[in-house]
Structure formats: structure tokens, C-alpha cells
Design a protein around this motif. Structure first.
Motif, mmCIF file in Angstrom:
data_model
loop_
_atom_site.group_PDB
_atom_site.id
_atom_site.type_symbol
_atom_site.label_atom_id
_atom_site.label_comp_id
_atom_site.label_asym_id
_atom_site.label_seq_id
_atom_site.Cartn_x
_atom_site.Cartn_y
_atom_site.Cartn_z
ATOM 1 N N GLU A 20 0.836 -1.197 0.000
ATOM 2 C CA GLU A 20 0.000 0.000 0.000
ATOM 3 C C GLU A 20 0.873 1.250 0.000
ATOM 4 O O GLU A 20 0.598 2.209 -0.716
ATOM 5 N N GLN A 21 1.950 1.221 0.789
ATOM 6 C CA GLN A 21 2.861 2.365 0.825
ATOM 7 C C GLN A 21 3.492 2.588 -0.547
ATOM 8 O O GLN A 21 3.617 3.720 -0.998
ATOM 9 N N ALA A 22 3.887 1.510 -1.204
ATOM 10 C CA ALA A 22 4.491 1.629 -2.528
ATOM 11 C C ALA A 22 3.483 2.191 -3.522
ATOM 12 O O ALA A 22 3.813 3.048 -4.345
ATOM 13 N N MET A 26 3.784 5.647 -5.633
ATOM 14 C CA MET A 26 3.702 5.643 -7.091
ATOM 15 C C MET A 26 2.633 6.634 -7.560
ATOM 16 O O MET A 26 2.789 7.277 -8.575
ATOM 17 N N LYS A 27 1.537 6.741 -6.791
ATOM 18 C CA LYS A 27 0.483 7.677 -7.145
ATOM 19 C C LYS A 27 0.979 9.111 -7.034
ATOM 20 O O LYS A 27 0.596 9.967 -7.817
ATOM 21 N N ALA A 28 1.827 9.356 -6.054
ATOM 22 C CA ALA A 28 2.335 10.711 -5.857
ATOM 23 C C ALA A 28 3.118 11.154 -7.081
ATOM 24 O O ALA A 28 3.082 12.311 -7.465
ATOM 25 N N GLY A 29 3.871 10.210 -7.682
ATOM 26 C CA GLY A 29 4.576 10.514 -8.918
ATOM 27 C C GLY A 29 5.791 11.395 -8.746
ATOM 28 O O GLY A 29 6.475 11.699 -9.705
ATOM 29 N N ARG A 70 17.885 -2.760 -8.449
ATOM 30 C CA ARG A 70 17.060 -3.958 -8.452
ATOM 31 C C ARG A 70 17.553 -4.885 -9.535
ATOM 32 O O ARG A 70 17.873 -4.458 -10.631
ATOM 33 N N LYS A 71 17.635 -6.179 -9.228
ATOM 34 C CA LYS A 71 18.074 -7.153 -10.209
ATOM 35 C C LYS A 71 17.056 -7.233 -11.339
ATOM 36 O O LYS A 71 15.855 -7.066 -11.137
ATOM 37 N N ALA A 72 17.538 -7.511 -12.535
ATOM 38 C CA ALA A 72 16.663 -7.617 -13.697
ATOM 39 C C ALA A 72 15.757 -8.829 -13.548
ATOM 40 O O ALA A 72 16.126 -9.834 -12.944
ATOM 41 N N ALA A 73 14.593 -8.749 -14.114
ATOM 42 C CA ALA A 73 13.616 -9.838 -14.150
ATOM 43 C C ALA A 73 13.301 -10.351 -12.754
ATOM 44 O O ALA A 73 13.385 -11.536 -12.475
ATOM 45 N N THR A 74 12.916 -9.457 -11.851
ATOM 46 C CA THR A 74 12.495 -9.867 -10.521
ATOM 47 C C THR A 74 11.029 -9.545 -10.344
ATOM 48 O O THR A 74 10.458 -8.728 -11.072
ATOM 49 N N THR A 75 10.407 -10.197 -9.386
ATOM 50 C CA THR A 75 9.016 -9.938 -9.079
ATOM 51 C C THR A 75 8.845 -9.961 -7.572
ATOM 52 O O THR A 75 9.579 -10.663 -6.877
ATOM 53 N N ASP A 76 7.924 -9.179 -7.067
ATOM 54 C CA ASP A 76 7.659 -9.138 -5.637
ATOM 55 C C ASP A 76 6.591 -10.159 -5.287
ATOM 56 O O ASP A 76 5.650 -10.389 -6.046
ATOM 57 N N ILE A 77 6.756 -10.771 -4.110
ATOM 58 C CA ILE A 77 5.727 -11.657 -3.593
ATOM 59 C C ILE A 77 5.454 -11.249 -2.157
ATOM 60 O O ILE A 77 6.308 -10.684 -1.480
ATOM 61 N N LEU A 78 4.267 -11.533 -1.698
ATOM 62 C CA LEU A 78 3.908 -11.276 -0.315
ATOM 63 C C LEU A 78 4.031 -12.595 0.417
ATOM 64 O O LEU A 78 3.444 -13.595 0.024
ATOM 65 N N LEU A 79 4.828 -12.618 1.473
ATOM 66 C CA LEU A 79 5.096 -13.847 2.197
ATOM 67 C C LEU A 79 4.721 -13.662 3.652
ATOM 68 O O LEU A 79 5.228 -12.750 4.316
#
Length: 139
Positions: A20-22, A26-29, A70-79
Motif C-alpha cells: 500500500e505504501q508503494a 507511485m500515485k504521488a509521482g 534492483r536485479k533484472a527480471a524480478t518480481t515481488d511476492i507477499l510472504l
């Protein structure tokens, strides 16, 4: 009774939702706006000689070493982990850091996933990586 007034209690903290913070940032721009957490990190990571007096302006580090790429080709997950498992991971990480070279919880989790995938691929798929799951099929 004494004349000392009863202290006011702080408001309870909201649970932290990093996604949510991210999304809000991002909305703030505005790339130069910093959240209180980034202000705190920037203030702590700055050498003592470079600490500036507190202002309302966000503190932005321009040092190339403090900016993590950030490393290329990464994705975030919620754990989500149980508290016991989290404590176990932290204890294991702290006690084995000099022997394994694993220095962060993220690195620990990535290594654990890699090792388990290798073991299961070896046990159930002749050591080959499993193909990606099939997209849903509409009949």
C-alpha cells in the motif's frame, strides 16, 4: 492523590502494508518525495560529517553506493510466516552468516527456495526444471 496529571497514551499504530505504501508513493509521482522511513534511512546511513539539521525538505542520498539497484527480471511476492518460523529463520541466519555468507533475510529465503526446487526437481523430474504451469483451458 498527587497533582501529577495522567500521561496521554499514544494512538495505536496501524499495521504496516508495504504494498500500500508503494502504491501511494507511485500515485504521488514525485521521485524526490521521501516517506518518513526513507528519511530515517537516509539520515542514519549518512556519515556524521554530512548530517544536516532537521528540515521539512526530504533528505535524498545521491551517493551511488547507497542506491541499491534492483536485479533484472524480478518480481515481488507477499510472504506471511508464523512468528516461530520467522524467529527460527532470524536465529539461523545470525548464527550461520560467517559460514554461509548469507547476509539478509531475502537472500536466505531465495537460497532456501532455490535449494528446495533443486531437490524436488532431482527427486521428481530427473534433475530438470519443471515446465511452467499450463494457463487455464476453457472447454
Amino acid at each position: 492523590m498527587s497533582g501529577i496529571p495522567e500521561p496521554t497514551r499514544p494512538a495505536p499504530r496501524r499495521s504496516r502494508n508495504t504494498f500500500e505504501q508503494a502504491a501511494q508513493s507511485m500515485k504521488a509521482g514525485d521521485a524526490t518525495s521521501a516517506t518518513p522511513a526513507t528519511q530515517r534511512v537516509a539520515a542514519v546511513s549518512a556519515p556524521v560529517a554530512q548530517v544536516r539539521p532537521a528540515t521539512t525538505e526530504p533528505v535524498v542520498q545521491q551517493d551511488a553506493t547507497s542506491q541499491k539497484r534492483r536485479k533484472a527480471a524480478t518480481t515481488d511476492i507477499l510472504l506471511s510466516l508464523s512468528e516461530d518460523l520467522k524467529k527460527r529463520m532470524v536465529a539461523t541466519l545470525e548464527h550461520t552468516r560467517p559460514r554461509t555468507g548469507i547476509t539478509s533475510q531475502q537472500q536466505f529465503i531465495r537460497t532456501a527456495i532455490d535449494l528446495l526446487c533443486e531437490r524436488l526437481e532431482g527427486e521428481f523430474n530427473n534433475g530438470e526444471a519443471f515446465p511452467p504451469p499450463v494457463e487455464s483451458v476453457n472447454l
